[in-house]
Design a protein around this motif. Structure first.
Motif, PDB file in Angstrom:
ATOM      1  N   ASP A 279       0.821  -1.216   0.000  1.00  0.00           N
ATOM      2  CA  ASP A 279       0.000   0.000   0.000  1.00  0.00           C
ATOM      3  C   ASP A 279       0.857   1.268   0.000  1.00  0.00           C
ATOM      4  O   ASP A 279       0.369   2.350  -0.361  1.00  0.00           O
ATOM      5  CB  ASP A 279      -0.941  -0.001   1.215  1.00  0.00           C
ATOM      6  N   LEU A 280       2.107   1.136   0.416  1.00  0.00           N
ATOM      7  CA  LEU A 280       2.991   2.313   0.410  1.00  0.00           C
ATOM      8  C   LEU A 280       3.303   2.775  -1.018  1.00  0.00           C
ATOM      9  O   LEU A 280       3.803   3.883  -1.220  1.00  0.00           O
ATOM     10  CB  LEU A 280       4.301   1.990   1.140  1.00  0.00           C
ATOM     11  N   LEU A 281       2.994   1.936  -1.994  1.00  0.00           N
ATOM     12  CA  LEU A 281       3.313   2.313  -3.379  1.00  0.00           C
ATOM     13  C   LEU A 281       2.258   3.239  -3.982  1.00  0.00           C
ATOM     14  O   LEU A 281       2.492   3.866  -5.017  1.00  0.00           O
ATOM     15  CB  LEU A 281       3.457   1.053  -4.249  1.00  0.00           C
TER      16      LEU A 281
ATOM     17  N   GLN B  52      -1.818   7.951  -2.109  1.00  0.00           N
ATOM     18  CA  GLN B  52      -3.122   8.576  -1.915  1.00  0.00           C
ATOM     19  C   GLN B  52      -4.107   7.577  -1.285  1.00  0.00           C
ATOM     20  O   GLN B  52      -4.796   7.871  -0.317  1.00  0.00           O
ATOM     21  CB  GLN B  52      -3.654   9.059  -3.261  1.00  0.00           C
ATOM     22  N   ARG B  53      -4.097   6.382  -1.820  1.00  0.00           N
ATOM     23  CA  ARG B  53      -4.955   5.315  -1.275  1.00  0.00           C
ATOM     24  C   ARG B  53      -4.493   4.946   0.143  1.00  0.00           C
ATOM     25  O   ARG B  53      -5.318   4.671   1.017  1.00  0.00           O
ATOM     26  CB  ARG B  53      -4.853   4.113  -2.240  1.00  0.00           C
ATOM     27  N   PHE B  54      -3.178   4.957   0.337  1.00  0.00           N
ATOM     28  CA  PHE B  54      -2.617   4.681   1.663  1.00  0.00           C
ATOM     29  C   PHE B  54      -3.210   5.659   2.685  1.00  0.00           C
ATOM     30  O   PHE B  54      -3.654   5.260   3.764  1.00  0.00           O
ATOM     31  CB  PHE B  54      -1.079   4.827   1.605  1.00  0.00           C
ATOM     32  N   ASP B  55      -3.226   6.933   2.328  1.00  0.00           N
ATOM     33  CA  ASP B  55      -3.730   7.951   3.252  1.00  0.00           C
ATOM     34  C   ASP B  55      -5.190   7.687   3.631  1.00  0.00           C
ATOM     35  O   ASP B  55      -5.572   7.824   4.795  1.00  0.00           O
ATOM     36  CB  ASP B  55      -3.620   9.345   2.611  1.00  0.00           C
ATOM     37  N   GLU B  56      -5.979   7.284   2.642  1.00  0.00           N
ATOM     38  CA  GLU B  56      -7.393   6.994   2.935  1.00  0.00           C
ATOM     39  C   GLU B  56      -7.504   5.834   3.924  1.00  0.00           C
ATOM     40  O   GLU B  56      -8.297   5.857   4.857  1.00  0.00           O
ATOM     41  CB  GLU B  56      -8.133   6.611   1.647  1.00  0.00           C
ATOM     42  N   LYS B  57      -6.658   4.833   3.707  1.00  0.00           N
ATOM     43  CA  LYS B  57      -6.705   3.659   4.600  1.00  0.00           C
ATOM     44  C   LYS B  57      -6.271   4.038   6.014  1.00  0.00           C
ATOM     45  O   LYS B  57      -6.815   3.529   7.001  1.00  0.00           O
ATOM     46  CB  LYS B  57      -5.803   2.545   4.050  1.00  0.00           C
TER      47      LYS B  57
ATOM     48  N   GLY C  17      -8.533   5.285  27.791  1.00  0.00           N
ATOM     49  CA  GLY C  17      -7.942   6.457  28.446  1.00  0.00           C
ATOM     50  C   GLY C  17      -6.599   6.847  27.855  1.00  0.00           C
ATOM     51  O   GLY C  17      -5.802   7.537  28.509  1.00  0.00           O
ATOM     52  N   MET C  18      -6.354   6.417  26.619  1.00  0.00           N
ATOM     53  CA  MET C  18      -5.068   6.744  25.972  1.00  0.00           C
ATOM     54  C   MET C  18      -5.272   7.893  24.984  1.00  0.00           C
ATOM     55  O   MET C  18      -6.396   8.203  24.594  1.00  0.00           O
ATOM     56  CB  MET C  18      -4.551   5.536  25.179  1.00  0.00           C
ATOM     57  N   HIS C  19      -4.146   8.482  24.555  1.00  0.00           N
ATOM     58  CA  HIS C  19      -4.222   9.512  23.521  1.00  0.00           C
ATOM     59  C   HIS C  19      -4.562   8.879  22.175  1.00  0.00           C
ATOM     60  O   HIS C  19      -4.113   7.776  21.880  1.00  0.00           O
ATOM     61  CB  HIS C  19      -2.875  10.218  23.370  1.00  0.00           C
ATOM     62  N   ALA C  20      -5.303   9.620  21.366  1.00  0.00           N
ATOM     63  CA  ALA C  20      -5.562   9.167  19.990  1.00  0.00           C
ATOM     64  C   ALA C  20      -4.257   9.244  19.201  1.00  0.00           C
ATOM     65  O   ALA C  20      -3.390  10.071  19.488  1.00  0.00           O
ATOM     66  CB  ALA C  20      -6.613  10.064  19.350  1.00  0.00           C
ATOM     67  N   VAL C  21      -4.143   8.351  18.232  1.00  0.00           N
ATOM     68  CA  VAL C  21      -2.951   8.367  17.371  1.00  0.00           C
ATOM     69  C   VAL C  21      -3.195   9.364  16.236  1.00  0.00           C
ATOM     70  O   VAL C  21      -4.302   9.476  15.715  1.00  0.00           O
ATOM     71  CB  VAL C  21      -2.706   6.931  16.841  1.00  0.00           C
ATOM     72  N   ASP C  22      -2.147  10.080  15.852  1.00  0.00           N
ATOM     73  CA  ASP C  22      -2.249  11.147  14.858  1.00  0.00           C
ATOM     74  C   ASP C  22      -2.083  10.583  13.436  1.00  0.00           C
ATOM     75  O   ASP C  22      -0.983  10.184  13.045  1.00  0.00           O
ATOM     76  CB  ASP C  22      -1.151  12.181  15.177  1.00  0.00           C
ATOM     77  N   ALA C  23      -3.189  10.565  12.694  1.00  0.00           N
ATOM     78  CA  ALA C  23      -3.147  10.025  11.326  1.00  0.00           C
ATOM     79  C   ALA C  23      -2.157  10.815  10.464  1.00  0.00           C
ATOM     80  O   ALA C  23      -1.456  10.237   9.616  1.00  0.00           O
ATOM     81  CB  ALA C  23      -4.541  10.071  10.707  1.00  0.00           C
ATOM     82  N   GLY C  24      -2.107  12.121  10.688  1.00  0.00           N
ATOM     83  CA  GLY C  24      -1.216  12.970   9.880  1.00  0.00           C
ATOM     84  C   GLY C  24       0.240  12.544  10.019  1.00  0.00           C
ATOM     85  O   GLY C  24       0.995  12.504   9.030  1.00  0.00           O
ATOM     86  N   ALA C  25       0.636  12.209  11.241  1.00  0.00           N
ATOM     87  CA  ALA C  25       2.037  11.821  11.460  1.00  0.00           C
ATOM     88  C   ALA C  25       2.351  10.503  10.740  1.00  0.00           C
ATOM     89  O   ALA C  25       3.448  10.318  10.187  1.00  0.00           O
ATOM     90  CB  ALA C  25       2.309  11.684  12.956  1.00  0.00           C
ATOM     91  N   ILE C  26       1.372   9.602  10.721  1.00  0.00           N
ATOM     92  CA  ILE C  26       1.585   8.309  10.034  1.00  0.00           C
ATOM     93  C   ILE C  26       1.743   8.557   8.536  1.00  0.00           C
ATOM     94  O   ILE C  26       2.644   8.009   7.881  1.00  0.00           O
ATOM     95  CB  ILE C  26       0.409   7.342  10.308  1.00  0.00           C
ATOM     96  N   LYS C  27       0.896   9.435   7.998  1.00  0.00           N
ATOM     97  CA  LYS C  27       0.959   9.712   6.549  1.00  0.00           C
ATOM     98  C   LYS C  27       2.273  10.400   6.198  1.00  0.00           C
ATOM     99  O   LYS C  27       2.895  10.102   5.176  1.00  0.00           O
ATOM    100  CB  LYS C  27      -0.219  10.605   6.152  1.00  0.00           C
ATOM    101  N   HIS C  28       2.684  11.296   7.060  1.00  0.00           N
ATOM    102  CA  HIS C  28       3.933  12.024   6.805  1.00  0.00           C
ATOM    103  C   HIS C  28       5.120  11.039   6.780  1.00  0.00           C
ATOM    104  O   HIS C  28       5.937  11.053   5.857  1.00  0.00           O
ATOM    105  CB  HIS C  28       4.117  13.084   7.893  1.00  0.00           C
ATOM    106  N   ALA C  29       5.159  10.180   7.787  1.00  0.00           N
ATOM    107  CA  ALA C  29       6.272   9.208   7.870  1.00  0.00           C
ATOM    108  C   ALA C  29       6.269   8.262   6.671  1.00  0.00           C
ATOM    109  O   ALA C  29       7.319   7.791   6.219  1.00  0.00           O
ATOM    110  CB  ALA C  29       6.175   8.421   9.168  1.00  0.00           C
ATOM    111  N   ALA C  30       5.079   8.007   6.136  1.00  0.00           N
ATOM    112  CA  ALA C  30       4.953   7.031   5.044  1.00  0.00           C
ATOM    113  C   ALA C  30       5.713   7.460   3.791  1.00  0.00           C
ATOM    114  O   ALA C  30       6.151   6.612   3.009  1.00  0.00           O
ATOM    115  CB  ALA C  30       3.484   6.804   4.712  1.00  0.00           C
ATOM    116  N   ARG C  31       5.891   8.777   3.600  1.00  0.00           N
ATOM    117  CA  ARG C  31       6.598   9.239   2.384  1.00  0.00           C
ATOM    118  C   ARG C  31       8.021   8.690   2.365  1.00  0.00           C
ATOM    119  O   ARG C  31       8.482   8.145   1.373  1.00  0.00           O
ATOM    120  CB  ARG C  31       6.619  10.772   2.317  1.00  0.00           C
TER     121      ARG C  31
END
Ligand code: IMP
Length: 438
Positions: free
Chosen positions: A151-153, A156-161, A177-191
């Protein structure tokens, strides 16, 4: 040339698989990881240098070998890159030697957060996982919502997933009671992850098939141990993958006929990390001696391993489940100072003698070991390379384990170095650097 060897653990992991995959890869052209993730810790010692690998197959230190990570492995890009960087620093051209399946599920930050949140919430019932997100990543795979290497290839589709996955998992994390994970950070790292991973993605079943057709030896490298298998182990105190021999095929993409020999790596005593049944566990000085002399600390988490006597019931079962061809006995030298050795030959459960493990942890917890004793050898076995060079009591111990487990012992490891082994029988030519036992 008959060929391919599967190396796996017959106990609760940490049997010393890494050393033997490394030793045996001198005869192989391809080394395949097929299950688990960076919860594994395979320690290789070459000269003064120790290398601990978690995700990259143990053949990577050899020039002649390609290493592949099959679809059955869950992959943390961060863990993979830090291991690749460590290998680079040691001058290993890892990019040339490593390929990875596009079908591997990724371990992403929400898996790690979920693993840790659940363990914390379980309190005294915690499994004692490695906290690396392994279980939640396999859950996503089976639930068909995993995001995979491939999916890293298509980013755009990766980001949706990622958005979908974060929405799903953050609800649970917030509930804990935990912090939510930041989707933006995951997408950024994926590049950056995509840039580094893309050249490594390959058709692993096709590679295995090509090596098989060429008559090259393939080495399959198991992780964890048989009693941690999600189906056959001490459930629920298990890992989340199948660790048995059958998983080598589904986790890499080949047929059972590809594997000619199953080598069961077996410690001369028993250890376990994390919670769960362990009938032969020792809480006395002998346990402390085994832990100290065997340096029994987890290669991944540094946790102290629980230590105990050899459990022939467990290893006999593991040998059956895996179709083990021959056992490789490791860490015999750790027992060099003991005056008496015990071997568990059967269990007692509810007043009945049983010679096979019960299914599941509840009954397993209640099993009481039935022991027989043997005299120790109380002399040095470290570094021996001939069976006849081992003390008589050590030879007798090996022979008895062989009888009780109903599988021949083909190799004995007598130290950490590549060449500290007794080769009793090895069907695939000499292992270079070692004399054969007469
Ligand atoms: P997980 O694999 O991190 O989910 O942990 C599940 C159980 O498997 C825990 O008891 C861990 O200690 C154990 N485990 C996972 N990997 C290994 C390993 O490589 N060696 C020994 N135990 C392991």
């Amino acid at each position: 040339m008959a060929n391919s060897v599967l190396v796996l653990g017959t106990q609760w992991g940490d049997e010393g698989k890494g050393k033997f995959v490394d030793v045996l890869t001198q005869q192989a052209s391809l080394v395949v990881r097929f299950q688990g993730g960076h919860n594994a810790g395979h320690t290789l010692v070459i000269g003064d240098e120790q290398t601990v690998l978690h995700l990259v197959p143990s053949g990577v230190l050899r020039e002649n070998v390609m290493c592949v990570i099959g679809n059955g492995v869950v992959v943390s890009p961060d863990a993979l890159f830090s291991e690749m960087d460590m290998l680079h620093e040691r001058g290993v051209p890892v990019e040339e030697r490593l390929r990875i399946s596009g079908a591997c599920p990724l371990i992403l930050p929400y898996h790690i957060a979920l693993d840790q949140a659940r363990e914390k919430a379980a309190g005294e019932h915690a499994i004692g996982t490695t906290g690396r997100g392994i279980g939640p990543a396999y859950e996503d795979k089976v639930a068909r919502r995993a995001i995979r290497v491939q999916d890293l290839l298509t980013l755009q589709r990766f980001d949706e997933k990622v958005d979908l996955a974060c929405a799903y998992h953050n609800a649970t994390l917030i509930g804990h009671g935990m912090h939510a994970v930041d989707a933006g950070a995951i997408k950024h790292a994926a590049r950056e992850q995509a840039r580094r991973l893309a050249p490594l993605i390959a058709d692993i079943p096709g590679m295995i098939d090509a090596h098989r057709r060429a008559g090259n030896r393939i080495m399959f490298e198991g992780a964890q141990g048989t009693l941690l298998d999600v189906d056959h182990g001490t459930y629920p105190f298990v890992t989340s993958s199948n660790t048995v021999a059958g998983a080598a095929c589904s986790g890499s993409g080949c047929g059972p006929g590809t594997i000619d020999y199953v080598l069961g790596i077996t410690k001369a005593y028993t250890t376990r990390v994390g919670a769960g049944p362990f009938p032969t566990e020792l809480f006395d000085d002998v346990g402390a001696v085994l832990g100290e002399r065997g340096n029994e600390f987890g290669a991944t988490t540094g946790r102290q391993r629980r230590c105990g006597w050899f459990d022939a019931v467990a290893v006999r079962r593991a040998s059956m489940l895996n179709g083990v061809t021959g056992l490789c006995l490791t860490k015999l030298d750790v027992m060099d100072t003991l005056d008496t050795l015990k071997i568990c030959t059967a269990y007692e459960l509810d007043g009945q003698r049983i010679d096979h493990p019960p299914i599941g942890a509840d009954d397993y917890e209640r099993c009481v070991p039935i022991y027989e004793s043997m005299p120790g050898w109380q002399s040095k076995t470290e570094g021996a390379t001939q069976l006849s060079g081992l003390p008589k009591a050590a030879q007798d111990y090996i022979a008895r384990l062989q009888e009780l487990t109903e599988v021949p012992v083909h190799l004995v490891s007598t130290g950490r170095e590549r060449n500290e082994n007794v080769i009793i029988e090895w069907p695939y030519g000499d292992l270079p650097g070692q004399e054969r036992a007469p």
